[in-house]
Design a protein around this motif. Structure first.
Motif, short mmCIF file in Angstrom:
data_model
loop_
_atom_site.label_atom_id
_atom_site.label_comp_id
_atom_site.label_asym_id
_atom_site.label_seq_id
_atom_site.Cartn_x
_atom_site.Cartn_y
_atom_site.Cartn_z
N SER A 222 0.85 -1.19 0.00
CA SER A 222 0.00 0.00 0.00
C SER A 222 0.88 1.24 0.00
N GLY A 259 -4.93 0.36 -4.77
CA GLY A 259 -4.77 1.50 -5.69
C GLY A 259 -3.48 2.24 -5.44
N GLU A 293 -8.53 -2.90 -6.34
CA GLU A 293 -9.07 -2.80 -4.98
C GLU A 293 -8.56 -1.55 -4.27
N ARG A 296 -7.11 3.61 0.00
CA ARG A 296 -6.54 4.89 0.42
C ARG A 296 -6.83 6.02 -0.56
N ARG A 332 -1.54 6.07 12.65
CA ARG A 332 -0.55 6.01 11.58
C ARG A 332 0.79 6.67 11.95
N TYR A 336 3.67 3.94 11.86
CA TYR A 336 4.52 3.92 10.65
C TYR A 336 5.37 5.17 10.52
N TYR A 390 -7.54 4.51 6.80
CA TYR A 390 -6.79 3.89 7.90
C TYR A 390 -6.70 4.83 9.09
N1 LLP Z 1 -6.36 -5.12 -1.35
C1 LLP Z 1 -5.67 -5.82 -0.42
C2 LLP Z 1 -5.62 -7.27 -0.51
C3 LLP Z 1 -5.03 -5.13 0.61
O1 LLP Z 1 -4.34 -5.82 1.53
C4 LLP Z 1 -5.11 -3.71 0.70
C5 LLP Z 1 -4.46 -2.98 1.77
C6 LLP Z 1 -5.86 -3.04 -0.31
C7 LLP Z 1 -6.46 -3.77 -1.30
C8 LLP Z 1 -6.03 -1.54 -0.32
O2 LLP Z 1 -4.83 -0.89 -0.60
P1 LLP Z 1 -4.79 0.71 -0.80
O3 LLP Z 1 -5.48 1.08 -2.09
O4 LLP Z 1 -5.49 1.33 0.37
O5 LLP Z 1 -3.34 1.03 -0.83
N2 LLP Z 1 -2.89 0.58 7.67
C9 LLP Z 1 -1.92 0.89 6.63
C10 LLP Z 1 -2.34 0.33 5.28
C11 LLP Z 1 -2.53 -1.16 5.26
C12 LLP Z 1 -2.96 -1.63 3.90
C13 LLP Z 1 -3.21 -3.07 3.89
N3 LLP Z 1 -3.77 -3.56 2.69
C14 LLP Z 1 -1.72 2.40 6.59
O6 LLP Z 1 -2.34 3.10 7.38
O7 LLP Z 1 -0.92 2.91 5.81
#
Ligand code: LLP
Length: 434
Positions: A222, A259, A293, A296, A332, A336, A390
């Protein structure tokens, strides 16, 4: 994700970010979200308080939609990023499908008017009960992460007299160059099936009863702002798709995972939704449906956490602004070392001084922002930006702190979409010994 210093002065407009549609702006020194003055939200709902823009979420979603409109595709919003029912509802109305990781998230999607058939169920630890529930609801796809999960799926589906649609989640062993806690597609991560075992696992799936092979998926991490790791990962998955076809296994869709990352830090490298979608579209054969998917990039920049400055405190080494939001409300930065821009709700005619913005939780990690130049007084309110993804979903009740309310702005209206928790909510279910 590394901390930087003073990336933006508070007096600049906040809607100058081309990569994501932003709806925050100052009018006569007051910060607005759409047409709502955020000080009015504070007056009505108090602090800390999460506030989101409906129009911004819709615009962010539309960017994906428009970029892929010419081909067979599905945008599956990642519920984990922000699972508030009103947000799921508006995305379902806009035509989103959903990416979920628990039975609870599926229940939310259904409550909000989403379709199980347009939902993909990911995660390494799906329980038998969750599989039964998802099958009974007619889930669109299980994104399978191990051979033992595949076998359990086959067993449960057969026992229920159903067919489980499946995609195998491939771990392509690609370094996404993001924070190690949110990298998911490296060999050492717990996710997916090693790409070299892909063909064998699909053959196993073909041999098991109760399963229908529909696609393939991957997710490498991500907050990605570089296209190269995505291109590497998806190219690897495509060569597997070709080997599968040669073996008589024909897929319907390819799911490229989450994304794009968002611009938490100004002038940081960026990857636009349009650029990302165009690259994926070019890479993935149009005979396959292209699934994504994003989480964020749909809700991140659309949300803020409002907080009030309780004390200004001068310590020997540093100056602190102690605010009423804390790491339990927004994890966050502590988890992180994430950077979130922090701006005042009311601008003052003053250059300001540097503060560490800290919360009241009893941990030295309870820092929401370091060395921020701000002109503030006690009682002023601040907006912690890019907190829509998040944010609330990762909040806890640590230190017996009730979680904040959530407000969804729509034009000139601010709608409460989740009430502030009360002490009674926190002790519900606990019992004193008799
Ligand atoms: N699909 C899967 C299988 C995932 O594991 C994730 C995020 C997404 C889609 C969505 O990804 P995005 O478009 O949001 O990048 N808590 C962390 C982020 C953890 C993300 C985990 N997986 C943060 O606050 O940065």
């Amino acid at each position: 994700m590394s901390p930087a210093t003073n990336p933006r002065s508070a007096s600049k407009p906040l809607n100058d970010r081309p990569e994501s549609v932003s709806f925050f702006n100052y009018q006569n020194g007051q910060l607005y979200l759409e047409q709502v003055q955020l000080n009015d939200v504070v007056a009505r709902f108090g602090t800390p308080c999460y506030v989101y823009s409906k129009a911004c979420i819709e615009a962010n979603f539309a960017q994906y939609r428009t970029a892929l409109a010419h081909r067979n595709h599905k945008i599956l919003y990642a519920v984990k990023a922000n699972s508030n029912l009103a947000i799921l509802q508006l995305l379902a109305k806009a035509g989103a499908g959903f990416d979920i990781v628990s039975g609870g998230e599926l229940a939310r999607v259904l409550m909000a008017g989403g379709n199980a058939a347009d939902t993909a169920f990911a995660g390494v630890g799906k329980t038998r009960a969750e599989i039964e529930y998802a099958l009974a609801q007619g889930i669109g796809c299980f994104n399978v992460e191990s051979t033992n999960e595949l076998k359990l799926l086959s067993q449960v589906a057969t026992a229920m007299g159903r067919t489980a649609p499946i995609a195998i989640r491939i771990n392509p062993d690609v370094d996404p160059k993001t924070h190690p806690y949110i990298a998911t597609g490296l060999r050492e991560n717990k996710f997916g099936i090693p790409i070299d075992d892909g063909l064998e696992v699909y053959r196993l799936a073909r041999s098991l009863p109760g399963l229908e092979i529909t696609g393939v998926c991957c997710h490498i991490g991500s907050q990605l702002t570089d296209l190269t790791p995505y291109l590497d990962a998806v190219s690897r998955v495509i060569s597997l798709v070709d080997s599968l076809a040669a073996d008589g296994i024909h897929l319907h869709h390819l799911d490229v995972g989450g994304g794009v990352g968002i611009g938490y830090v100004e002038d940081a490298p960026k990857l636009s939704v349009g650029e990302f979608c165009a690259a994926m579209d070019k890479l993935v054969d149009r005979r396959l449906a292209l699934h994504m998917e994003p989480g964020r990039s749909i809700v991140g920049a659309a949300g803020t956490l409002l907080t009030e400055v309780v004390y200004l405190k001068q310590a020997p080494e540093r100056r602190f602004a102690v605010v009423d939001a804390a790491m339990n409300d927004l994890m966050r930065p502590a988890l992180y070392q994430a950077w979130h821009r922090i701006v005042p709700l009311t601008q003052r005619n003053d250059d300001g001084v540097d503060y560490d913005i800290v919360g009241p939780v009893c941990e030295s990690a309870d820092v929401l922002g370091r060395s921020r130049r701000l002109a503030i007084a006690e009682g002023d309110c601040l907006a912690i930006l890019d907190a829509g993804a998040y944010g609330f979903v990762m909040a806890s009740n640590y230190n017996t702190r009730p979680r904040p309310p959530e407000v969804l702005v729509d034009g000139g209206r601010a709608n409460l979409v989740r009430q502030r928790e009360q002490f009674d909510d926190l002790v519900r279910g606990e019992q004193l010994l008799g």
